[in-house]
Design a protein around this motif. Structure first.
Motif, PDB file in Angstrom:
ATOM      1  N   TYR A 297     -16.587 -43.919 -48.011  1.00 30.67           N
ATOM      2  CA  TYR A 297     -16.541 -44.015 -46.551  1.00 30.67           C
ATOM      3  C   TYR A 297     -15.621 -42.954 -45.968  1.00 30.67           C
ATOM      4  O   TYR A 297     -14.555 -42.658 -46.514  1.00 30.67           O
ATOM      5  N   GLN A 298     -16.025 -42.412 -44.835  1.00 30.11           N
ATOM      6  CA  GLN A 298     -15.126 -41.639 -43.998  1.00 30.11           C
ATOM      7  C   GLN A 298     -14.436 -42.616 -43.056  1.00 30.11           C
ATOM      8  O   GLN A 298     -15.089 -43.492 -42.487  1.00 30.11           O
ATOM      9  N   LEU A 299     -13.124 -42.483 -42.915  1.00 33.98           N
ATOM     10  CA  LEU A 299     -12.393 -43.350 -41.993  1.00 33.98           C
ATOM     11  C   LEU A 299     -12.170 -42.578 -40.703  1.00 33.98           C
ATOM     12  O   LEU A 299     -11.462 -41.569 -40.686  1.00 33.98           O
ATOM     13  N   VAL A 300     -12.799 -43.065 -39.649  1.00 36.24           N
ATOM     14  CA  VAL A 300     -12.900 -42.282 -38.416  1.00 36.24           C
ATOM     15  C   VAL A 300     -12.437 -43.113 -37.222  1.00 36.24           C
ATOM     16  O   VAL A 300     -12.350 -44.349 -37.297  1.00 36.24           O
ATOM     17  N   THR A 301     -12.169 -42.432 -36.137  1.00 34.12           N
ATOM     18  CA  THR A 301     -11.852 -43.143 -34.902  1.00 34.12           C
ATOM     19  C   THR A 301     -13.148 -43.692 -34.294  1.00 34.12           C
ATOM     20  O   THR A 301     -14.251 -43.273 -34.669  1.00 34.12           O
ATOM     21  N   VAL A 302     -12.980 -44.585 -33.351  1.00 35.80           N
ATOM     22  CA  VAL A 302     -14.162 -45.150 -32.688  1.00 35.80           C
ATOM     23  C   VAL A 302     -14.950 -44.048 -31.979  1.00 35.80           C
ATOM     24  O   VAL A 302     -16.185 -43.983 -32.080  1.00 35.80           O
ATOM     25  N   SER A 303     -14.244 -43.171 -31.287  1.00 37.06           N
ATOM     26  CA  SER A 303     -14.959 -42.093 -30.575  1.00 37.06           C
ATOM     27  C   SER A 303     -15.661 -41.152 -31.537  1.00 37.06           C
ATOM     28  O   SER A 303     -16.776 -40.696 -31.260  1.00 37.06           O
ATOM     29  N   GLU A 304     -15.012 -40.857 -32.670  1.00 38.60           N
ATOM     30  CA  GLU A 304     -15.673 -40.008 -33.674  1.00 38.60           C
ATOM     31  C   GLU A 304     -16.947 -40.667 -34.195  1.00 38.60           C
ATOM     32  O   GLU A 304     -17.962 -40.011 -34.407  1.00 38.60           O
ATOM     33  N   MET A 305     -16.873 -41.969 -34.413  1.00 38.24           N
ATOM     34  CA  MET A 305     -18.035 -42.657 -34.970  1.00 38.24           C
ATOM     35  C   MET A 305     -19.180 -42.689 -33.962  1.00 38.24           C
ATOM     36  O   MET A 305     -20.340 -42.447 -34.319  1.00 38.24           O
ATOM     37  N   ALA A 306     -18.862 -42.969 -32.700  1.00 37.09           N
ATOM     38  CA  ALA A 306     -19.912 -42.971 -31.679  1.00 37.09           C
ATOM     39  C   ALA A 306     -20.578 -41.596 -31.615  1.00 37.09           C
ATOM     40  O   ALA A 306     -21.812 -41.488 -31.578  1.00 37.09           O
ATOM     41  N   GLN A 307     -19.759 -40.567 -31.635  1.00 34.85           N
ATOM     42  CA  GLN A 307     -20.311 -39.218 -31.548  1.00 34.85           C
ATOM     43  C   GLN A 307     -21.174 -38.898 -32.761  1.00 34.85           C
ATOM     44  O   GLN A 307     -22.276 -38.364 -32.634  1.00 34.85           O
ATOM     45  N   ALA A 308     -20.672 -39.265 -33.941  1.00 38.69           N
ATOM     46  CA  ALA A 308     -21.434 -38.978 -35.165  1.00 38.69           C
ATOM     47  C   ALA A 308     -22.760 -39.730 -35.174  1.00 38.69           C
ATOM     48  O   ALA A 308     -23.739 -39.278 -35.769  1.00 38.69           O
ATOM     49  N   ARG A 309     -22.804 -40.878 -34.505  1.00 38.26           N
ATOM     50  CA  ARG A 309     -24.030 -41.690 -34.478  1.00 38.26           C
ATOM     51  C   ARG A 309     -24.884 -41.369 -33.254  1.00 38.26           C
ATOM     52  O   ARG A 309     -25.876 -42.054 -32.976  1.00 38.26           O
ATOM     53  N   GLY A 310     -24.454 -40.352 -32.493  1.00 34.87           N
ATOM     54  CA  GLY A 310     -25.260 -39.920 -31.348  1.00 34.87           C
ATOM     55  C   GLY A 310     -25.247 -40.912 -30.199  1.00 34.87           C
ATOM     56  O   GLY A 310     -26.165 -40.940 -29.385  1.00 34.87           O
ATOM     57  N   VAL A 311     -24.192 -41.730 -30.128  1.00 31.75           N
ATOM     58  CA  VAL A 311     -24.095 -42.720 -29.053  1.00 31.75           C
ATOM     59  C   VAL A 311     -23.191 -42.171 -27.947  1.00 31.75           C
ATOM     60  O   VAL A 311     -22.043 -41.823 -28.188  1.00 31.75           O
ATOM     61  N   GLN A 312     -23.748 -42.091 -26.761  1.00 33.06           N
ATOM     62  CA  GLN A 312     -22.961 -41.692 -25.590  1.00 33.06           C
ATOM     63  C   GLN A 312     -22.340 -42.954 -25.013  1.00 33.06           C
ATOM     64  O   GLN A 312     -23.039 -43.787 -24.428  1.00 33.06           O
ATOM     65  N   LEU A 313     -21.041 -43.124 -25.221  1.00 34.05           N
ATOM     66  CA  LEU A 313     -20.389 -44.361 -24.774  1.00 34.05           C
ATOM     67  C   LEU A 313     -20.407 -44.442 -23.255  1.00 34.05           C
ATOM     68  O   LEU A 313     -20.104 -43.473 -22.570  1.00 34.05           O
ATOM     69  N   GLN A 314     -20.743 -45.625 -22.746  1.00 33.96           N
ATOM     70  CA  GLN A 314     -20.887 -45.808 -21.296  1.00 33.96           C
ATOM     71  C   GLN A 314     -19.821 -46.763 -20.776  1.00 33.96           C
ATOM     72  O   GLN A 314     -19.552 -47.799 -21.392  1.00 33.96           O
ATOM     73  N   ALA A 315     -19.266 -46.425 -19.625  1.00 33.27           N
ATOM     74  CA  ALA A 315     -18.327 -47.324 -18.959  1.00 33.27           C
ATOM     75  C   ALA A 315     -19.022 -48.647 -18.663  1.00 33.27           C
ATOM     76  O   ALA A 315     -20.199 -48.683 -18.298  1.00 33.27           O
ATOM     77  N   GLY A 316     -18.266 -49.732 -18.841  1.00 32.22           N
ATOM     78  CA  GLY A 316     -18.811 -51.045 -18.507  1.00 32.22           C
ATOM     79  C   GLY A 316     -19.699 -51.653 -19.581  1.00 32.22           C
ATOM     80  O   GLY A 316     -20.215 -52.749 -19.404  1.00 32.22           O
ATOM     81  N   GLN A 317     -19.859 -50.940 -20.709  1.00 29.77           N
ATOM     82  CA  GLN A 317     -20.705 -51.446 -21.799  1.00 29.77           C
ATOM     83  C   GLN A 317     -19.838 -51.935 -22.957  1.00 29.77           C
ATOM     84  O   GLN A 317     -18.741 -51.424 -23.189  1.00 29.77           O
ATOM     85  N   LEU A 318     -20.376 -52.915 -23.681  1.00 32.05           N
ATOM     86  CA  LEU A 318     -19.691 -53.457 -24.858  1.00 32.05           C
ATOM     87  C   LEU A 318     -20.294 -52.857 -26.128  1.00 32.05           C
ATOM     88  O   LEU A 318     -21.509 -52.670 -26.210  1.00 32.05           O
ATOM     89  N   TYR A 319     -19.434 -52.565 -27.093  1.00 30.83           N
ATOM     90  CA  TYR A 319     -19.897 -52.015 -28.383  1.00 30.83           C
ATOM     91  C   TYR A 319     -19.258 -52.823 -29.506  1.00 30.83           C
ATOM     92  O   TYR A 319     -18.044 -53.051 -29.498  1.00 30.83           O
ATOM     93  N   TYR A 320     -20.075 -53.239 -30.450  1.00 28.45           N
ATOM     94  CA  TYR A 320     -19.589 -54.090 -31.554  1.00 28.45           C
ATOM     95  C   TYR A 320     -19.565 -53.370 -32.893  1.00 28.45           C
ATOM     96  O   TYR A 320     -18.770 -53.707 -33.769  1.00 28.45           O
ATOM     97  N   SER A 321     -20.471 -52.425 -33.068  1.00 27.38           N
ATOM     98  CA  SER A 321     -20.497 -51.631 -34.300  1.00 27.38           C
ATOM     99  C   SER A 321     -21.423 -50.455 -34.052  1.00 27.38           C
ATOM    100  O   SER A 321     -22.084 -50.384 -33.010  1.00 27.38           O
ATOM    101  N   PHE A 322     -21.420 -49.540 -35.014  1.00 27.83           N
ATOM    102  CA  PHE A 322     -22.351 -48.415 -34.955  1.00 27.83           C
ATOM    103  C   PHE A 322     -23.141 -48.364 -36.258  1.00 27.83           C
ATOM    104  O   PHE A 322     -23.330 -47.309 -36.846  1.00 27.83           O
ATOM    105  N   ARG A 323     -23.560 -49.528 -36.691  1.00 31.32           N
ATOM    106  CA  ARG A 323     -24.374 -49.555 -37.915  1.00 31.32           C
ATOM    107  C   ARG A 323     -25.664 -48.767 -37.674  1.00 31.32           C
ATOM    108  O   ARG A 323     -26.240 -48.866 -36.581  1.00 31.32           O
ATOM    109  N   PRO A 324     -26.127 -48.034 -38.686  1.00 32.51           N
ATOM    110  CA  PRO A 324     -27.327 -47.228 -38.483  1.00 32.51           C
ATOM    111  C   PRO A 324     -28.576 -48.105 -38.364  1.00 32.51           C
ATOM    112  O   PRO A 324     -28.572 -49.245 -38.786  1.00 32.51           O
TER     113      PRO A 324
END
Ligand code: NI
Length: 324
Positions: A297-324
């Motif tokens: 595993y790579q140990l990454v920050t939440v923002s790094e993981m969202a970016q690596a998974r191609g997720v554009q984080l949105q204000a007002g949204q909830l995120y629980y994981s970035f499982r593929p």
């Protein structure tokens, strides 16, 4: 005209007709030869003698450039020396030359873009985001960061705003070592008990404390207790990061249970919830991190993981994981 000059002229004319930028070095235009010291031709040699290695034999010669930057040839220079047809300094019939290795470079290197500090997240490889709430708390935070530093691992600290002033050195360390600092509100009040204005105040003051004491502008919020209602969702103007692996470290305060809660359940893309307040958690991290690295595993920050998974984080949204 020397061979190198002829060759250069061809190159220059080719560049001219192709309408491309010239490289730094000798340039010929309708008035004569000049020497560009920048690739874009915005600076040049002028007003004096310069040793230049213009020769294919590796011998440098001294050339005089006038006030406008043109090379003098077949004439006297302002200081009374003669230059030959090729522009090189001659005196008593002897060409003045020296080894090219002794010649300074007048060409200004374009400043290179700084590479980001050598950290690359490979989006094709598994990754986990460890997150630590309720700090800062230097005793455990430094233990966690000491461990992370050995493995080039990065995590996210969700800090409580009214604690930040007491742990300024730790806050700066988090920022300096590339960990993500995000807000866990200002006073850790459950936001579902507050009205809209109070919710906004908790978020805004929490953000301000992080900016003030770490220099970093946080991009993420973690809700105290993960608690939410419609008013919360409508008034938190940041992505809200929940979790999908809950270690319950605050409840057990048990190193082995905390380790097992992670290692028995973790998968690619998970967000792991821990707390920065407990010695048992610091000890657990010292087991969890090397084992996750060993599992690939790579140990990454939440923002790094969202970016690596191609997720554009949105204000007002909830995120629980970035499982593929
Ligand atoms: Ni909390």
């Amino acid at each position: 005209m020397k061979k190198w000059m002829t060759a250069l002229m061809v190159a220059v004319m080719t560049a001219f007709f192709a309408n491309t930028a010239y490289a730094a070095g000798w340039v010929l235009n309708q008035t004569g030869w000049w020497f560009a010291t920048k690739d874009d031709g915005s600076a040049w040699l002028s007003d004096g003698w310069y040793w230049l290695d213009g020769n294919e034999d590796g011998i440098a010669e001294c050339y005089y450039f006038d006030a406008e930057g043109y090379m003098l040839a077949n004439t006297l220079t302002p200081d009374g020396y003669t230059v030959d047809a090729d522009g090189a300094w001659t005196e008593m019939g002897q060409k003045q030359a020296r080894p090219a290795s002794e010649v300074p470079s007048y060409i200004e290197e374009e400043p290179q873009e700084e590479e980001p500090a050598g950290r690359v997240v490979d989006p094709t490889k598994p990754m986990v985001a460890l997150t630590f709430d309720d700090g800062p708390y230097a005793k455990v935070g430094n233990q966690i960061m000491d461990c992370l530093a050995k493995y080039d691992a990065k995590v996210t600290f969700f800090v409580v705003g009214d604690r930040c002033a007491s742990y300024q050195t730790e806050m700066k360390r988090m920022a300096d070592e590339g960990h993500e600092i995000a807000t866990h509100t200002y006073e850790h009040k459950y936001l579902d008990k507050l009205d809209a204005a109070q919710i906004r105040e908790q978020i805004d003051k929490g953000v301000e404390a992080i900016v003030k004491y770490s220099g970093v502008t946080p991009a993420l919020v973690r809700l105290p207790g993960g608690r939410k209602n419609d008013t919360v969702l409508a008034n938190v103007a940041y992505p809200m990061i929940q979790w999908n692996i809950d270690t319950r470290d605050w409840e057990t305060k048990n190193t082995e249970k905390t380790v097992r809660a992670v290692l028995d359940n973790v998968k690619d893309g998970d967000i792991v919830l821990m707390h920065e307040l407990y010695a048992s958690t610091g000890d657990a991290v010292e087991q969890i991190v090397p084992e996750l690295i060993a599992r690939g595993y790579q140990l990454v920050t939440v923002s790094e993981m969202a970016q690596a998974r191609g997720v554009q984080l949105q204000a007002g949204q909830l995120y629980y994981s970035f499982r593929p």
